[in-house]
Design an enzyme around this catalytic site. Structure first.
Site, mmCIF file in Angstrom:
data_model
loop_
_atom_site.group_PDB
_atom_site.id
_atom_site.type_symbol
_atom_site.label_atom_id
_atom_site.label_comp_id
_atom_site.label_asym_id
_atom_site.label_seq_id
_atom_site.Cartn_x
_atom_site.Cartn_y
_atom_site.Cartn_z
ATOM 1 N N LYS A 114 0.826 -1.215 0.000
ATOM 2 C CA LYS A 114 0.000 0.000 0.000
ATOM 3 C C LYS A 114 0.854 1.256 0.000
ATOM 4 C CE LYS A 114 -4.465 -1.408 1.752
ATOM 5 N NZ LYS A 114 -5.531 -1.162 2.719
ATOM 6 N N LYS A 196 -9.344 -12.749 -9.359
ATOM 7 C CA LYS A 196 -10.397 -12.657 -8.345
ATOM 8 C C LYS A 196 -11.382 -11.510 -8.618
ATOM 9 C CE LYS A 196 -10.195 -11.055 -3.860
ATOM 10 N NZ LYS A 196 -9.823 -10.929 -2.454
ATOM 11 N N LYS A 199 -13.480 -5.658 -5.339
ATOM 12 C CA LYS A 199 -14.229 -4.412 -5.284
ATOM 13 C C LYS A 199 -13.409 -3.238 -5.796
ATOM 14 C CE LYS A 199 -13.409 -4.138 -0.299
ATOM 15 N NZ LYS A 199 -14.002 -4.422 0.980
HETATM 16 P P1 AMP Z 1 -11.979 -8.029 1.144
HETATM 17 O O1 AMP Z 1 -13.224 -7.249 1.064
HETATM 18 O O2 AMP Z 1 -11.276 -8.196 -0.174
HETATM 19 O O3 AMP Z 1 -11.070 -7.568 2.259
HETATM 20 O O4 AMP Z 1 -12.430 -9.516 1.540
HETATM 21 C C1 AMP Z 1 -13.276 -9.810 2.627
HETATM 22 C C2 AMP Z 1 -13.455 -11.318 2.703
HETATM 23 O O5 AMP Z 1 -14.126 -11.822 1.534
HETATM 24 C C3 AMP Z 1 -12.143 -12.096 2.793
HETATM 25 O O6 AMP Z 1 -12.300 -13.154 3.687
HETATM 26 C C4 AMP Z 1 -11.920 -12.603 1.380
HETATM 27 O O7 AMP Z 1 -11.202 -13.817 1.372
HETATM 28 C C5 AMP Z 1 -13.349 -12.793 0.860
HETATM 29 N N1 AMP Z 1 -13.429 -12.506 -0.596
HETATM 30 C C6 AMP Z 1 -13.224 -11.301 -1.194
HETATM 31 N N2 AMP Z 1 -13.371 -11.386 -2.550
HETATM 32 C C7 AMP Z 1 -13.679 -12.697 -2.807
HETATM 33 C C8 AMP Z 1 -13.954 -13.443 -4.016
HETATM 34 N N3 AMP Z 1 -13.915 -12.862 -5.227
HETATM 35 N N4 AMP Z 1 -14.245 -14.755 -3.901
HETATM 36 C C9 AMP Z 1 -14.274 -15.346 -2.690
HETATM 37 N N5 AMP Z 1 -14.027 -14.721 -1.525
HETATM 38 C C10 AMP Z 1 -13.734 -13.417 -1.569
#
Ligand code: AMP
Ligand code: TRP
Length: 333
Positions: A114, A196, A199
């Site tokens: 970051k 993946k 967001k």
């Molecule tokens: P984040 O919002 O990226 O910090 O992720 C929050 C949680 O959601 C974490 O436990 C990630 O592993 C899961 N997560 C985020 N994006 C995905 C995705 N595309 N597929 C599966 N799990 C996800």
């Protein structure tokens, strides 16, 4: 009572990747582990380590709280609260900073990544972020902390700080264990199915957000990248596009890949995608309805009040105990 705690940053709208991979699991855990007390909080203090517009921060904080309840977190099972409303988090973070070393914070992968991307200067908050996260956790003595893989290193650091302070100050903290979901399906981008669904992807076509309207949901599925073979067959390595869509289908409908293949034998992408669009919409519709009901309701406020009060009680107690062990202020009885 044993405890489980986790935090989520209000940095963007939730998409079906996070929902199917993480939130759905959470909702399951609250029923599977009835003898644990759950704490889940919106980590707004973490969100300001990089500048955020005031209105946007408020909006995302509320949106996330309402969405979590709309997705099925039960207020009677889970203490849902906003981090900044519970002052002990910031106070404990300082005490932990006095027991952490610059060298170990400099080794944090997320900080390195970051800070490299930061064009306008790296804040001290971004650097000390892991000690705030450690404070979030250690204040509540949880046994388990469910997190994604990317947070494993921060949890290791939390354990190190806890053990160090336990040695210095006579066992203050429970040393928490990470709980990394093993089954949560990984949902990939709709436009680049080898990466993946995220967001932060600039390409809007890559994802479906939980609050997207029906026509957008269906449009995104229709325009999802597949291949030219035209058959519904799961083959993650050679056919990532259709396999990703089948994963979404399977997680929502509980059908196995074989069942889906059987159902769509001799049928092309167009019909499969039409069905999938409908399935995703039907899954999200009740969440959206509940969300709209909650967003500006007294109910959401009272859920957040109740969560904050319980969090305040537990964390304030722990903060005072820690201060006592360190020798800060006058001795409490
Ligand atoms: P984040 O919002 O990226 O910090 O992720 C929050 C949680 O959601 C974490 O436990 C990630 O592993 C899961 N997560 C985020 N994006 C995905 C995705 N595309 N597929 C599966 N799990 C996800
Ligand atoms: N740092 C976590 C993330 O970016 C969010 C978080 C903050 C958290 N405090 C926490 C997660 C405490 C678990 C426990 O995803």
């Amino acid at each position: 009572m044993k405890r489980i705690l986790s935090g989520i940053q209000p940095t963007g709208s939730l998409n079906i990747g996070t929902y199917l991979g993480s939130v759905k699991n959470f909702v399951k855990l609250q029923d599977e582990l009835p003898d644990y007390e759950f704490f889940i909080f919106i980590a707004d203090l973490h969100a300001i380590t990089v500048y955020k517009d005031k209105q946007e921060l408020r909006q995302l904080t509320k949106e996330l709280a309402a969405l979590y309840i709309a997705c099925g977190l039960k207020p009677e099972r889970v203490n849902l609260f906003i981090q900044s409303e519970v002052p002990a988090h910031s106070q404990m973070a300082y005490l932990l900073q006095c027991n952490s070393y610059i060298g170990e914070l400099e080794r944090m992968t997320q900080y390195k990544e970051k800070s490299r991307k930061q064009e306008t200067g790296v804040t001290v908050g971004l650097f000390t972020y892991p000690t705030l996260m450690a404070a979030d956790i250690l204040l509540y003595d949880p046994e388990y902390v469910p997190v994604g893989n990317d947070q494993k290193q921060h949890l290791e650091l939390t354990r190190d700080i806890a053990q160090r302070m336990n040695n210095k100050y006579n066992n203050i903290f429970t040393v928490p264990k990470p709980l990394i979901a093993e089954i949560g399906a990984k949902i990939n981008s709709l436009s680049d199915p080898t990466s993946k669904m995220s967001k932060s992807d600039n390409n809007l076509k890559a994802r479906i957000n939980l609050l997207d309207p029906e026509n957008i949901i269906k449009k995104r599925i229709r325009s999802a990248v597949t291949d030219s073979l035209g058959t519904i067959k799961y083959d993650l390595e050679n056919r990532p596009g259709i396999s990703n869509l089948m994963t979404i289908y399977s997680v929502i409908s509980n059908n196995s890949f074989e069942e889906i293949e059987e159902k769509y034998r001799g049928i092309g992408y167009k019909e499969f995608k039409e069905d999938l669009g409908e399935i995703v919409f039907q899954e999200l519709k009740p969440i959206q309805d509940r969300y709209n009901e909650l967003l500006n309701s007294k109910e959401l406020d009272s859920i957040l009040d109740k969560g904050r009060d319980r969090a305040f009680q537990v964390s304030q107690n722990k903060l005072f105990k820690t201060m006592d062990r360190i020798g800060l202020g006058r001795k409490r009885k």
